[in-house]
Design a protein around this motif. Structure first.
Motif, PDB file in Angstrom:
ATOM      1  N   GLY A 129     -37.515 -26.202  -6.148  1.00  0.00           N
ATOM      2  CA  GLY A 129     -38.088 -25.219  -6.998  1.00  0.00           C
ATOM      3  C   GLY A 129     -37.322 -23.905  -6.868  1.00  0.00           C
ATOM      4  O   GLY A 129     -37.257 -23.204  -7.754  1.00  0.00           O
ATOM      5  N   ALA A 133     -35.339 -22.002 -10.000  1.00  0.00           N
ATOM      6  CA  ALA A 133     -35.630 -20.595 -10.145  1.00  0.00           C
ATOM      7  C   ALA A 133     -34.235 -19.956 -10.346  1.00  0.00           C
ATOM      8  O   ALA A 133     -33.988 -19.314 -11.405  1.00  0.00           O
ATOM      9  CB  ALA A 133     -36.477 -19.985  -9.236  1.00  0.00           C
ATOM     10  N   LYS A 166     -32.066 -34.345 -11.982  1.00  0.00           N
ATOM     11  CA  LYS A 166     -32.575 -33.854 -13.444  1.00  0.00           C
ATOM     12  C   LYS A 166     -32.142 -32.566 -13.924  1.00  0.00           C
ATOM     13  O   LYS A 166     -31.386 -32.315 -15.103  1.00  0.00           O
ATOM     14  CB  LYS A 166     -33.956 -33.966 -13.987  1.00  0.00           C
ATOM     15  CG  LYS A 166     -34.476 -33.964 -15.364  1.00  0.00           C
ATOM     16  CD  LYS A 166     -35.772 -33.747 -15.510  1.00  0.00           C
ATOM     17  CE  LYS A 166     -36.128 -33.315 -17.011  1.00  0.00           C
ATOM     18  NZ  LYS A 166     -37.548 -33.626 -17.223  1.00  0.00           N
ATOM     19  N   TYR A 167     -32.384 -31.632 -13.219  1.00  0.00           N
ATOM     20  CA  TYR A 167     -32.074 -30.270 -13.423  1.00  0.00           C
ATOM     21  C   TYR A 167     -30.883 -29.697 -12.925  1.00  0.00           C
ATOM     22  O   TYR A 167     -30.425 -28.559 -12.952  1.00  0.00           O
ATOM     23  CB  TYR A 167     -33.293 -29.424 -13.107  1.00  0.00           C
ATOM     24  CG  TYR A 167     -34.333 -29.700 -13.987  1.00  0.00           C
ATOM     25  CD1 TYR A 167     -34.497 -29.206 -15.140  1.00  0.00           C
ATOM     26  CD2 TYR A 167     -35.390 -30.440 -13.228  1.00  0.00           C
ATOM     27  CE1 TYR A 167     -35.800 -29.468 -15.905  1.00  0.00           C
ATOM     28  CE2 TYR A 167     -36.738 -30.704 -14.343  1.00  0.00           C
ATOM     29  CZ  TYR A 167     -36.492 -30.237 -15.533  1.00  0.00           C
ATOM     30  OH  TYR A 167     -37.528 -30.390 -16.175  1.00  0.00           O
TER      31      TYR A 167
ATOM     32  N   ASN B  49     -37.366 -23.343 -23.036  1.00  0.00           N
ATOM     33  CA  ASN B  49     -36.728 -22.938 -21.694  1.00  0.00           C
ATOM     34  C   ASN B  49     -37.695 -22.435 -20.315  1.00  0.00           C
ATOM     35  O   ASN B  49     -37.139 -22.287 -19.554  1.00  0.00           O
ATOM     36  CB  ASN B  49     -35.912 -21.558 -22.076  1.00  0.00           C
ATOM     37  CG  ASN B  49     -34.653 -22.036 -22.997  1.00  0.00           C
ATOM     38  OD1 ASN B  49     -34.153 -23.099 -22.901  1.00  0.00           O
ATOM     39  ND2 ASN B  49     -34.273 -20.929 -23.682  1.00  0.00           N
ATOM     40  N   HIS B  51     -40.266 -24.591 -20.304  1.00  0.00           N
ATOM     41  CA  HIS B  51     -41.007 -25.996 -20.001  1.00  0.00           C
ATOM     42  C   HIS B  51     -40.038 -26.984 -19.130  1.00  0.00           C
ATOM     43  O   HIS B  51     -39.059 -27.113 -19.356  1.00  0.00           O
ATOM     44  CB  HIS B  51     -41.152 -26.770 -21.524  1.00  0.00           C
ATOM     45  CG  HIS B  51     -41.747 -27.992 -21.201  1.00  0.00           C
ATOM     46  ND1 HIS B  51     -41.273 -29.066 -21.271  1.00  0.00           N
ATOM     47  CD2 HIS B  51     -43.151 -27.905 -20.999  1.00  0.00           C
ATOM     48  CE1 HIS B  51     -42.319 -29.951 -21.204  1.00  0.00           C
ATOM     49  NE2 HIS B  51     -43.303 -29.557 -21.150  1.00  0.00           N
ATOM     50  N   LEU B  52     -40.817 -27.500 -18.152  1.00  0.00           N
ATOM     51  CA  LEU B  52     -40.070 -28.699 -17.412  1.00  0.00           C
ATOM     52  C   LEU B  52     -41.151 -29.684 -17.156  1.00  0.00           C
ATOM     53  O   LEU B  52     -42.204 -29.386 -17.734  1.00  0.00           O
ATOM     54  CB  LEU B  52     -40.298 -28.009 -15.922  1.00  0.00           C
ATOM     55  CG  LEU B  52     -39.528 -26.408 -15.610  1.00  0.00           C
ATOM     56  CD1 LEU B  52     -39.889 -25.930 -14.340  1.00  0.00           C
ATOM     57  CD2 LEU B  52     -38.017 -26.760 -15.626  1.00  0.00           C
ATOM     58  N   ASN B  53     -40.376 -30.786 -17.111  1.00  0.00           N
ATOM     59  CA  ASN B  53     -41.296 -32.029 -17.112  1.00  0.00           C
ATOM     60  C   ASN B  53     -40.723 -32.759 -15.813  1.00  0.00           C
ATOM     61  O   ASN B  53     -39.736 -33.110 -15.837  1.00  0.00           O
ATOM     62  CB  ASN B  53     -41.210 -32.785 -18.187  1.00  0.00           C
ATOM     63  CG  ASN B  53     -42.178 -33.736 -18.505  1.00  0.00           C
ATOM     64  OD1 ASN B  53     -42.801 -34.408 -17.308  1.00  0.00           O
ATOM     65  ND2 ASN B  53     -42.653 -34.229 -19.506  1.00  0.00           N
ATOM     66  N   LEU B  68     -40.886 -22.344  -7.071  1.00  0.00           N
ATOM     67  CA  LEU B  68     -40.712 -21.461  -8.200  1.00  0.00           C
ATOM     68  C   LEU B  68     -41.470 -20.213  -8.083  1.00  0.00           C
ATOM     69  O   LEU B  68     -40.854 -19.156  -8.198  1.00  0.00           O
ATOM     70  CB  LEU B  68     -40.845 -22.152  -9.391  1.00  0.00           C
ATOM     71  CG  LEU B  68     -40.051 -23.298 -10.037  1.00  0.00           C
ATOM     72  CD1 LEU B  68     -40.941 -24.308 -10.803  1.00  0.00           C
ATOM     73  CD2 LEU B  68     -38.639 -22.675 -10.573  1.00  0.00           C
ATOM     74  N   LYS B  73     -41.865 -16.785 -10.393  1.00  0.00           N
ATOM     75  CA  LYS B  73     -42.130 -17.533 -11.478  1.00  0.00           C
ATOM     76  C   LYS B  73     -43.882 -17.567 -11.396  1.00  0.00           C
ATOM     77  O   LYS B  73     -44.321 -17.569 -10.319  1.00  0.00           O
ATOM     78  CB  LYS B  73     -41.541 -18.815 -11.589  1.00  0.00           C
ATOM     79  CG  LYS B  73     -40.043 -18.804 -11.635  1.00  0.00           C
ATOM     80  CD  LYS B  73     -39.600 -18.184 -12.926  1.00  0.00           C
ATOM     81  CE  LYS B  73     -38.046 -18.057 -12.945  1.00  0.00           C
ATOM     82  NZ  LYS B  73     -37.603 -17.188 -13.965  1.00  0.00           N
TER      83      LYS B  73
END
Lengths: 278, 311
Positions: A129, A133, A166-167, B49, B51-53, B68, B73
């Protein structure tokens, strides 16, 4: 990144180990085994790589450190004191009432702790996370995470591994502290992990295998990972020895969560001191 | 107001979260592969931008949100109430509530509203579990407009929160101009003879029961207790002192939910009587929503009967 030689880092790691043993002896409680196995790479992160400001512990652009295996916080506390986040004398309050040094790290009590951990399997998702960010905000900071090999039996680790892939969190640098010991025995006996490096590779991570007690290898791999922008999260699969540096603690699961008595303490400190300037 | 078209509280969330996301670029939605039924589709389309899944991985969704949140966030983790409480429970405790991080768990399908899905999807323990965790706020709005108001306030108030919405279209109770405050009960009508304290979809049952009771000369105070934690102790205390007879109504186990929270206040005051209408500590089954309510006595008729017995 600070200019510090491999030899100085090696000596610093020994001094951090001495602080670990000292604080656990004074608390008569704590987890020396894993703290000592993770000591070399955690020391390298804090004293060479991490871009942090002890006067501004929540500086938004700082590098982060997440101990997913939160019970090894004595090594993090030693490094935070060593880099000026709080006075060394605070280390004597480990696990005592009203101390900022909780048995497992608490971000709202201790400056320099980036997230509270302690329940195994959860820290990697939090680290992901933080790294995400950084990507969303287009910042350059890195997130370091320490995952235990026993801890990798928790399913959430692999959920987080998916997410990091994924990110494309190439700013997430995760050490897997492969000491092959957990509380009830060896990992192979309790729940065989197979090759954790191969598992992370299958999840789309870049995996680099090192000797987790060889400072030259640690520095080489961190130089590479710190500079990488290849879109892949990093797994540093570190072969380590639980209890490393104290002969009678090495490779003994009994030293997972036990404090030394006076005689053991004196022997441990003498052994570690002899490793300085070797 | 009952002539207005029925609309689900989850739709109120889906609408308001888009507005909030446009106002605050740090607000994020973290879906867990059920965005469609949790009404985050508009958010995903309009604010990709933010939105996360994370897929079918709720525990990781909670942990990711915590990380986050440490970076400023404001993540809303979106799932069904049963998963957003029980599957994620320890992550909520360890990584969100203990560090007191600004994470919102926004859940559709609260209570037995996922009726035909059966017991696996019906959330009857969620409020009880989450109100036990320090630092957590627990909210269940009663209709579309109050959902929008409370979601807005949740987004703009620091701290961990659990927001419980439901699946089915429900009557609109409030106009757009009615204001709501987290932690403060909304009194729908005053009364002398009985206090009906409800939340979520059961508020409409309390309103109907009050109308029926009025025909028999029994005057009911109706409170929408949209915030279960922190409970509006003052409103409950007033009901105990001024009326002394309370019926709680909720789509949740009678253990540890709204009824229990009200009982705790009355017991410490040492007076008043409280009757709890809710799920009778039993698992549900695949059946129509109204039938599941009937099986547990969560009906206007039962509320009216209890109210009369207390007179």
């Amino acid at each position: 990144m600070k200019d510090i030689s491999v030899k100085d880092l090696e000596n610093t790691a020994v001094r951090m180990r001495m602080k670990v043993v000292d604080m656990i002896y004074k608390a008569q409680s704590g987890h020396p085994g894993g703290s000592l196995s993770a000591a070399d790479f955690v020391t390298a992160c804090y004293f060479k790589y991490m871009n942090i400001d002890p006067k501004n512990p929540r500086w938004p652009d700082r590098d982060r450190m997440v101990l997913s295996k939160g019970h090894v916080c004595p090594i993090q506390y030693a490094c935070l004191a060593g880099t000026g986040f709080f006075p060394e004398a605070v280390l004597d309050t480990l696990r005592k009432e009203d101390s900022m040094l909780q048995g497992h790290p608490s971000m709202n009590k201790c400056p320099g702790i980036d997230i509270s951990t302690g329940s195994l399997g959860q820290g990697l998702a939090c680290a992901a996370g933080m790294a995400l960010a950084g990507k969303l905000d287009k910042k350059d900071y890195k997130v370091f995470c320490v995952v235990g090999d026993g801890e990798a039996q928790e399913g959430e680790i692999w959920e987080a591994a998916n997410t990091a892939h994924k990110y494309q969190l190439d700013n997430l640098i995760t050490f897997v502290d492969f000491n092959n010991l957990q509380i009830d025995g060896t990992c192979d006996e309790v729940m065989p992990n197979g090759n954790l490096g191969e598992k992370f590779r299958a999840f789309g991570w870049e995996v680099i295998e090192i000797d987790g007690h060889n400072m030259e290898e640690i520095v080489a791999v961190l130089n590479k990972c710190y500079a990488s922008k290849n879109g892949k999260p990093k797994c540093i699969y570190a072969h380590t020895i639980k209890g490393k540096g104290v002969s009678f603690m090495e490779n003994q699961c009994g030293w997972h969560g036990a404090a030394p008595n006076q005689e053991q303490y004196e022997q441990a400190m003498a052994e570690l001191e002899a490793q300085l300037n070797n | 107001m009952s002539e207005l078209k029925k609309i689900a509280t989850r739709d109120g969330f889906g609408k308001e979260i888009v507005e909030l996301g446009k106002e605050n670029p740090d607000l994020l939605v973290i879906d867990t592969d059920i965005g469609k039924s949790c009404q985050t589709g508009s958010f995903r389309k309009e604010l990709p931008n933010q939105h996360l899944n994370v897929g079918i991985a709720e525990q990781n969704g909670a942990g990711l949100a915590a990380g986050l949140a440490t970076c400023g966030k404001v993540p809303f983790v979106v799932t069904y109430a049963v998963f957003g409480s029980l599957r994620m429970c320890e992550m909520i405790r360890q990584e969100i509530c203990y560090p007191n991080l600004n994470v919102k768990i926004a859940c559709s399908h609260g209570g037995v509203t996922p009726a035909n899905d059966g017991a696996s999807h019906q959330a009857i323990e969620d409020i009880g579990v989450l109100r036990t965790i320090p630092n957590m706020t627990v909210i269940m709005p009663a209709d579309y407009n109050s959902t929008r108001k409370l979601v807005r306030q949740a987004a703009n108030t620091y701290g961990p929160m659990f927001l419980r919405f439901t699946r089915d279209a429900v009557p609109q109770i409030y106009g757009e101009d009615v204001e709501f405050t987290i932690g403060k009960a909304h009194q729908i009508q005053d009364g002398r003879d009985i206090a009906l304290i409800a939340n979520g979809d059961t508020v409409r049952l309390a309103i109907e029961a009050a109308k029926t009771l009025a025909k028999d000369g029994i005057s009911a105070r109706v409170l929408d207790m949209h915030t279960i934690k922190p409970l509006d102790v003052e409103a409950v205390t007033s009901a105990v002192n001024e009326i002394g007879k309370i019926i709680t109504i909720e789509d949740h186990n009678i253990l540890n939910g709204l009824g229990s929270a009200v009982c705790e206040v009355a017991a410490e005051l040492g007076k008043g009587i409280v009757k709890r209408v809710g799920i009778q500590d039993q698992f549900g089954q695949s059946a129509p929503y109204e039938r599941l309510l009937e099986m547990n006595g969560i009906t206007v008729e039962h509320i009216v009967k209890l109210a009369k017995e207390l007179q």
